[in-house]
Design an enzyme around this catalytic site. Structure first.
Site, PDB file in Angstrom:
ATOM      1  N   ARG A 126      43.238  46.710  39.762  1.00  0.00           N
ATOM      2  CA  ARG A 126      42.365  45.944  40.666  1.00  0.00           C
ATOM      3  C   ARG A 126      42.297  46.702  41.978  1.00  0.00           C
ATOM      4  NH1 ARG A 126      42.011  39.815  42.848  1.00  0.00           N
ATOM      5  NH2 ARG A 126      41.120  39.655  40.780  1.00  0.00           N
ATOM      6  N   HIS A 137      33.676  42.600  37.683  1.00  0.00           N
ATOM      7  CA  HIS A 137      34.856  41.760  37.414  1.00  0.00           C
ATOM      8  C   HIS A 137      34.766  41.246  35.974  1.00  0.00           C
ATOM      9  CE1 HIS A 137      38.386  39.582  38.141  1.00  0.00           C
ATOM     10  NE2 HIS A 137      37.963  38.597  38.900  1.00  0.00           N
ATOM     11  N   GLN A 170      36.873  38.269  34.293  1.00  0.00           N
ATOM     12  CA  GLN A 170      36.507  36.916  34.754  1.00  0.00           C
ATOM     13  C   GLN A 170      35.385  36.342  33.879  1.00  0.00           C
ATOM     14  OE1 GLN A 170      37.768  34.956  37.532  1.00  0.00           O
ATOM     15  NE2 GLN A 170      36.557  33.405  36.476  1.00  0.00           N
ATOM     16  N   ASP A 209      30.491  31.887  44.202  1.00  0.00           N
ATOM     17  CA  ASP A 209      31.668  32.707  44.536  1.00  0.00           C
ATOM     18  C   ASP A 209      31.722  32.781  46.058  1.00  0.00           C
ATOM     19  OD1 ASP A 209      33.753  34.558  44.540  1.00  0.00           O
ATOM     20  OD2 ASP A 209      32.481  36.281  44.031  1.00  0.00           O
ATOM     21  N   CYS A 262      34.894  31.297  40.238  1.00  0.00           N
ATOM     22  CA  CYS A 262      35.991  32.152  39.773  1.00  0.00           C
ATOM     23  C   CYS A 262      37.289  31.862  40.515  1.00  0.00           C
ATOM     24  CB  CYS A 262      35.608  33.612  39.914  1.00  0.00           C
ATOM     25  SG  CYS A 262      35.126  34.069  41.600  1.00  0.00           S
ATOM     26  N   ARG A 265      41.526  32.401  32.169  1.00  0.00           N
ATOM     27  CA  ARG A 265      41.755  33.809  32.561  1.00  0.00           C
ATOM     28  C   ARG A 265      42.926  34.362  31.754  1.00  0.00           C
ATOM     29  NH1 ARG A 265      40.577  35.967  37.227  1.00  0.00           N
ATOM     30  NH2 ARG A 265      40.669  37.862  35.995  1.00  0.00           N
TER      31      ARG A 265
HETATM   32  N1   CP Z   1      39.297  34.916  39.983  1.00  0.00           N
HETATM   33  C1   CP Z   1      40.200  35.850  40.335  1.00  0.00           C
HETATM   34  O1   CP Z   1      40.055  37.031  40.041  1.00  0.00           O
HETATM   35  O2   CP Z   1      41.260  35.365  41.020  1.00  0.00           O
HETATM   36  P1   CP Z   1      42.395  36.217  41.722  1.00  0.00           P
HETATM   37  O3   CP Z   1      41.750  36.967  42.863  1.00  0.00           O
HETATM   38  O4   CP Z   1      43.404  35.213  42.182  1.00  0.00           O
HETATM   39  O5   CP Z   1      42.970  37.180  40.721  1.00  0.00           O
HETATM   40  N1  NVA Z   2      33.821  38.320  44.975  1.00  0.00           N
HETATM   41  C1  NVA Z   2      35.225  37.983  45.126  1.00  0.00           C
HETATM   42  C2  NVA Z   2      35.830  37.657  43.807  1.00  0.00           C
HETATM   43  C3  NVA Z   2      37.265  37.221  43.855  1.00  0.00           C
HETATM   44  C4  NVA Z   2      37.842  36.904  42.510  1.00  0.00           C
HETATM   45  C5  NVA Z   2      35.950  39.121  45.813  1.00  0.00           C
HETATM   46  O1  NVA Z   2      35.751  40.268  45.424  1.00  0.00           O
HETATM   47  O2  NVA Z   2      36.700  38.862  46.752  1.00  0.00           O
END
Ligand code: CP
Ligand code: NVA
Length: 314
Positions: A108, A135, A138, A231, A272, A300
């Site tokens: 990530r 992502h 997700q 989101d 999400c 998830r």
């Molecule tokens: N939805 C999601 O990716 O959550 P986190 O940022 O907590 O991993």
């Molecule tokens: N768009 C958000 C998603 C988090 C799961 C971010 O990148 O912060």
């Protein structure tokens, strides 16, 4: 033809066919049912997985950790201050070292190129746990939740309201267009999807029988929606844009009025998470009876476990 994803990386849903995506969702459903019955088949016994996090995470990190342990694997968390990735050591070198020790690597972080390089140089499956662009894990959880709640994916009217060019909207647009959903992005003009990705997804939609609509008229967009998704307005790494985003996106807030504008009572609300209550969604909607956000969060774990089992498991 039997589907076999052994040895494959999971960097974006662009790399997967509709059948392969369906297979991963079905496998996740099977693993969920087994876990509820206390059946653990240890399909990843003696495997080690590296979890690289340049950005923070609750759901993704815990899903990889619990999913790995449930199936007998050992997860190793590597936070941004624990390794030298891209600073004192090149991504290529870190990838080759980790590939000698681990059976799979989750990443990530910021750049999609980093996750691609890790896959190219490590020689083991690499899983994208979120980048600035995408992502994909997700979306598997979101689709599993839609199947559980609405019984199907094909033909679903899926409305995304908010930042239409962030990682979540991109990933959903790819997923929906591959799986035959009708994806509607309601976003202000400056936050519409990037043209090249949009064109690519239109090709996918043509093949799948889905469609993509981009509009700035959110009231019109939500009419007849089966799903309303939003989101955060400010994604990780974009904090400097907070004020500008709030001004632009206020009219796209998912609130009771917008839920009513669907003209349906059984539209589900998805997010999400993490959510900023009072910004992209009101507390009322997030806590309301149409909200399925915590099922999504649980899923998830089952879907991420399915991705690991499918690519490195027995
Ligand atoms: N939805 C999601 O990716 O959550 P986190 O940022 O907590 O991993
Ligand atoms: N768009 C958000 C998603 C988090 C799961 C971010 O990148 O912060």
């Amino acid at each position: 033809m039997a589907i076999d994803l052994k040895g494959r990386s999971f960097l974006t849903l662009k790399d997967f066919t509709a059948e392969e995506i369906e297979y991963l969702i079905d496998l996740a459903m099977e693993l969920k049912e087994k876990k509820k019955k206390g059946i653990f088949e240890k399909r990843m016994e003696n495997k080690n997985v590296a979890l690289i996090f340049e950005k923070p995470s609750t759901r993704t990190r815990c899903s990889f950790t619990v999913g790995a342990i449930d199936e007998g694997a050992h997860p190793e968390y590597l936070g941004k201050d624990d390794i030298q990735l891209g600073h004192k050591e090149t991504i290529e070198d870190t990838a080759r070292v980790l590939g000698r020790m681990f059976d799979g690597i989750e990443f990530r972080g910021f750049s999609q190129q980093t996750v691609e390089k890790l896959a190219q140089y490590s020689g083991v499956p690499v899983w994208n746990g979120l980048t600035d662009e995408d992502h994909p894990t997700q979306v598997l959880a979101d689709f599993m939740t839609i199947k559980e709640k609405l019984g199907k994916l094909r033909g679903i009217r899926f409305v995304y309201a908010g930042d239409g060019r962030n990682n979540m909207s991109n990933a959903l647009m790819i997923g929906c267009s591959k799986m035959g959903l009708h994806y509607v992005v309601a976003a202000p003009k400056g936050l519409h999807p990037e043209k090249q990705l949009l064109e690519l997804c239109k090709v996918y939609a043509e093949e799948s029988g889905g469609s993509i609509t981009v509009t700035d008229d959110v009231k019109e967009a939500v009419k007849n929606a089966d799903v309303i998704y939003t989101d955060v307005w400010v994604s990780m790494g974009e904090e400097a844009k907070t004020k500008e985003r709030i001004d632009l996106l206020q009219p796209y807030q998912v609130n009771e009025q917008l839920m009513t504008a669907t003209g349906k009572e059984d539209t589900i609300f998805m997010h999400c998470l993490p959510a900023v209550r009072g910004y992209e969604v009101t507390n009322e909607v997030l806590e309301g009876k149409q909200s399925v956000v915590f099922d999504e969060a649980e899923n998830r774990m089952h879907t991420i476990k399915a991705v690991m089992v499918a690519t490195i498991g027995k």
